[in-house]
Every structure is written in C-alpha cells, then in structure tokens.
Design an enzyme around this catalytic site. Structure first.
Site, PDB file in Angstrom:
ATOM      1  N   ASP A 188       0.286   4.359  -0.023  1.00  0.00           N
ATOM      2  CA  ASP A 188      -0.318   4.775   1.244  1.00  0.00           C
ATOM      3  C   ASP A 188       0.497   4.179   2.400  1.00  0.00           C
ATOM      4  O   ASP A 188      -0.055   3.706   3.384  1.00  0.00           O
ATOM      5  CB  ASP A 188      -1.779   4.308   1.283  1.00  0.00           C
ATOM      6  CG  ASP A 188      -2.532   4.853   2.494  1.00  0.00           C
ATOM      7  OD1 ASP A 188      -2.094   5.863   3.059  1.00  0.00           O
ATOM      8  OD2 ASP A 188      -3.545   4.244   2.873  1.00  0.00           O
ATOM      9  N   LEU A 189       1.819   4.170   2.222  1.00  0.00           N
ATOM     10  CA  LEU A 189       2.695   3.580   3.235  1.00  0.00           C
ATOM     11  C   LEU A 189       2.835   4.538   4.414  1.00  0.00           C
ATOM     12  O   LEU A 189       3.206   5.697   4.244  1.00  0.00           O
ATOM     13  CB  LEU A 189       4.069   3.274   2.626  1.00  0.00           C
ATOM     14  CG  LEU A 189       4.032   2.275   1.455  1.00  0.00           C
ATOM     15  CD1 LEU A 189       5.391   2.195   0.779  1.00  0.00           C
ATOM     16  CD2 LEU A 189       3.584   0.902   1.940  1.00  0.00           C
ATOM     17  N   GLU A 190       2.528   4.034   5.605  1.00  0.00           N
ATOM     18  CA  GLU A 190       2.461   4.902   6.781  1.00  0.00           C
ATOM     19  C   GLU A 190       3.493   4.553   7.843  1.00  0.00           C
ATOM     20  O   GLU A 190       3.425   5.040   8.966  1.00  0.00           O
ATOM     21  CB  GLU A 190       1.044   4.850   7.371  1.00  0.00           C
ATOM     22  CG  GLU A 190       0.004   5.397   6.401  1.00  0.00           C
ATOM     23  CD  GLU A 190      -1.434   5.239   6.874  1.00  0.00           C
ATOM     24  OE1 GLU A 190      -1.629   4.831   8.022  1.00  0.00           O
ATOM     25  OE2 GLU A 190      -2.350   5.519   6.078  1.00  0.00           O
ATOM     26  N   HIS A 191       4.447   3.694   7.502  1.00  0.00           N
ATOM     27  CA  HIS A 191       5.433   3.272   8.499  1.00  0.00           C
ATOM     28  C   HIS A 191       6.845   3.672   8.075  1.00  0.00           C
ATOM     29  O   HIS A 191       7.814   2.996   8.401  1.00  0.00           O
ATOM     30  CB  HIS A 191       5.344   1.756   8.712  1.00  0.00           C
ATOM     31  CG  HIS A 191       3.989   1.300   9.148  1.00  0.00           C
ATOM     32  ND1 HIS A 191       3.554   1.375  10.446  1.00  0.00           N
ATOM     33  CD2 HIS A 191       2.942   0.801   8.444  1.00  0.00           C
ATOM     34  CE1 HIS A 191       2.314   0.922  10.531  1.00  0.00           C
ATOM     35  NE2 HIS A 191       1.918   0.572   9.330  1.00  0.00           N
TER      36      HIS A 191
END
Length: 364
Positions: A188-191
C-alpha cells in the site's frame, strides 16, 4: 535408495533410536520448536543392522511458523484493519466481521534501515498482550481467513530502491510472517515505488514464504492508468505470485477509463471503466478487486453506496447493472471488493460488509 535384503530401517535422533519403519520414509514426532537435531538411518534385517548413515542435521520450525495459510476463495472480500484509533470503532482482530476473507493489518512501520519493516501493536487497540493478538490471527486463519501485513500508509512508507533494501524488506517481512503468523503482505505504498527493486523484494519474500503466500496491492487510481506505470509494471512482473490488486477508487480526481473517456468518482462507470484498464492490461480477472470506502467517513472523497459497488461487480462479471459504460465482454472470475476499513464498516453498523460481502461471495 532401499538397501537390498533390508526388512526395515531404524531412525536415530541424536544417537537414540527414534523410529523403526518397514518402508523408506519415517515421521519423527515429539520434537521441540526451533531446535536442531541430527538424524541417522541404519538398515535392518533378521541378522542385525548396518552401520549408521552419515548424520543429517535438520532444524524444526519456530513455534509460530505460519505454515501454509488457508486458500483465498474464488471471490473474496478484503478489509483493512486499523492498528490505531482514529475515531472509528476500535476492534480486536477477533471482532472483524465474518464476511472478510482477507484481513490486512494496517500498518507495518519502517525503520532507519532502508527496506526494513517492523510491527508495533498499538496499545489503543486494547490487547492485553501481543500473545493475545497472535492468538486472534491464528483463530482467523483457522476459520479460513487470510491475515496479512500491510506495508505503507503515512508512517509506514518504505523505500525499496536497491538490492540491499530489497533483501532487507524480504527478510523483515518474512520475520513478521514467522513471528505473528501473517500469511502474506499487502503493498500500500503511496509515495512512489521502484518496480525493479520492489519486484526483487517480492520474489525473495515469495521464495521464503512458499506458494501459499497471499500478495495484495492497493494502488491509487493514477497508479493503474496504464501498463507503463511503476505499480502496473510491478503487478505484471509478479503476476504468477499475485493474489489481487484492490485499486483505491477514492481520494481521486477524475480518471480515464479503458475507452479513453473521462470518469469521475461516485458512479458505477468510474468503477467499471477503470477496472477495465487492469482487466485488458494483462492482469487475470482473479487479480482485480474494487477498493472503496466503507462509509462517508472512511475517505476524504469517493464513497459510493454498497448498491453501486454491487452494480459494478455485476456489470463486470455478468454484463448487467452497467451505467453508460458497457464493457465489450464480461469477466466472471473477478476477485471481488475491498474496503477501508473494517473499523469504519463497524462504525456504520456493518452496512458495507453485510451488503457487499454476500454479493461478492455469490458472484459467478
């Protein structure tokens, strides 16, 4: 290989006879966890027994080795469980609604070592001990649910951009699987991600965890607009070990559908036309899920009623319930739906899982 003239075999553990068998395999029980043992075998017949074989050393698994997890059902409901209190109903894992097939524990935390993750159980959740939390994971798995650790969120952003950080991620994620019994991970990496090294990390983790590992992803809408994005490239590169991509259809601006038209949040078309990009872009239907908020409070924007989610699922799998966008085919194998979060669902009286769960499980 069997010894000619042997009528049986004697198996020695640390020099002591542990088993006598008639065939060429033996199961030795009563071993302690995480302990090294030496085994030797001697062939035996009425005249006696042969010299013992060279010793082979084997170590038993740790007491919390997850072992193979339960299989994910053909059509599955995924829910994120909050390891914090942000105003939503606080739940212990045992309280997570029975409709959820995959429970993503949110979130792992990053450390000062690039790629490395740890897990810190938040006291706000109310567990008396970490052991109680682990027991809840085991009970959910015994009930056929998958419990996975989610990597990302605001505090858990992990940078995997080198061989060293890829290995650190795989080693630390597997350590959490062993310690807690998680049977997979959610990305769930959002960067921003680096597909080359994230793929390496996931491959290394899969090699350790085995074929029953559950691997999910929750990219944002922008991440899955084309097969050229880092997220989409990652999903395709790990397609053979990927369980499901539950794209987040929320906190999003307007996006292009697979027909090249612009769609905005809140409609069945937004869900179907964007899922179509993934379905036509190379993912298996079983690897596509619809991620939506469980209540108006679960996200800044993008909440849709459970009825719209059900319509979108029907449109994609059966060709019914579509809006203005009508796909040129159906995908009956679509995996299902995801929500943020089981806690916000509980806050709203379980309205989301009570409506969407049975619908997902009744898909063709």
């Amino acid at each position: 290989s069997p010894v000619t003239g042997a009528t049986g075999y004697k198996v020695y553990r640390d020099g002591t006879l542990a088993a006598t068998v008639g065939g060429t395999s033996a199961t030795v029980t009563g071993l302690a966890a995480d302990t090294a043992y030496q085994f030797q075998v001697a062939a035996a017949n009425t005249a006696g027994e042969s010299a013992k074989s060279a010793a082979v050393t084997a170590r038993t698994g740790k007491a919390t080795d997850p072992g193979p997890g339960p299989a994910v059902p053909k059509h599955a409901l995924t829910g994120y469980w909050q390891n914090f209190d942000n105003g939503a109903t606080v739940q212990k894992l045992r309280d997570v609604q029975a409709q959820y097939d995959i429970i993503a524990v949110s979130f792992a935390d990053s450390t000062a070592t690039p790629g490395q993750i740890v897990f810190n159980l938040d006291p706000a959740v109310g567990y008396a001990s970490v052991a109680d939390f682990k027991a809840d994971i085991a009970a959910k798995k015994a009930a056929g649910k998958s419990v996975i650790i989610s990597v990302g969120g605001e505090k858990g952003n992990v940078t995997i951009n080198s061989d060293a950080s890829a290995t650190a991620f795989a080693n630390s994620a597997y350590a959490l699987m062993q310690e807690y019994g998680f049977n997979g991970v959610d990305i769930d990496l959002e960067h921003g991600i680096n597909s080359t090294y994230l793929v390496k990390a996931l491959r290394q983790l899969s090699a350790k965890a085995g074929p029953s590992m559950v691997l999910t992803m929750a990219p944002q809408t922008i991440d899955m607009q084309s097969t050229g994005t880092e997220y989409f490239k990652t999903a395709l590169a790990v397609k053979d070990i990927l369980t499901v991509v539950n794209m987040q259809y929320y906190n999003s601006g307007s996006m292009l559908g697979c027909d090249g038209k612009v769609y905005s949040q809140g409609s069945v078309d937004f869900l179907t036309a964007l899922a179509c990009i993934q379905l036509k872009g190379g993912l298996d239907p079983s690897q596509v899920g619809l991620g939506v908020p469980a209540s108006t409070r679960g996200a800044g924007s993008g909440y849709v009623s459970p009825q719209i989610v059900k319509n979108a699922l029907d449109c994609l799998t059966r060709g019914t319930g579509c809006g203005t966008f009508k796909p040129d085919r159906t995908w009956p194998g679509l995996r299902g739906a995801m929500t943020w979060s089981t806690n916000w669902d509980a806050t709203a009286g379980n309205a989301w899982s009570n409506a969407v769960g049975p619908h997902v499980h009744a898909l063709p």
